[in-house]
Design an enzyme around this catalytic site. Structure first.
Site, PDB file in Angstrom:
ATOM      1  CE  LYS A  16      -0.286  50.302  10.703  1.00  0.00           C
ATOM      2  NZ  LYS A  16      -1.634  50.798  10.708  1.00  0.00           N
ATOM      3  CB  CYS A  17       0.302  46.735   3.708  1.00  0.00           C
ATOM      4  SG  CYS A  17       0.757  46.277   2.036  1.00  0.00           S
ATOM      5  N   PRO A  18       2.583  44.267   4.130  1.00  0.00           N
ATOM      6  CG  PRO A  18       4.069  42.845   2.939  1.00  0.00           C
ATOM      7  CD  PRO A  18       4.017  44.054   3.889  1.00  0.00           C
TER       8      PRO A  18
END
Length: 79
Positions: A16-18
């Site tokens: 998942k981000c980042p």
């Protein structure tokens, strides 16, 4: 330029981000100028993240596509 060389593959699927962008930034540092990196990601936020990454680092987005929920970005390190 290493246009004749295949891109280095970085699979960040499931992250998942980042994390996809952070891992791409680290991988780009190891590339020579003009080197290419192909990133695979499954986080839909990666589209905006990589657009911002290219705008702030000078990396060039060569190609972007999506196949069955897997996003693929091909980036070129600035010369």
């Amino acid at each position: 330029m290493s246009a004749g060389n295949p891109p280095v593959l970085l699979d960040t699927s499931g992250l998942k981000c980042p994390l996809p962008v952070l891992k791409a930034r680290k991988a780009m540092k190891a590339l020579p100028p003009g080197g290419r990196l192909k990133v695979l990601a499954t986080d839909p936020g990666a589209v905006q993240d990589f657009a911002h990454f290219c705008a702030t680092t000078g990396a060039r987005l060569i190609a972007q596509r999506e196949d069955n929920g897997v996003l693929e970005f091909e980036l070129e390190k600035p010369a």
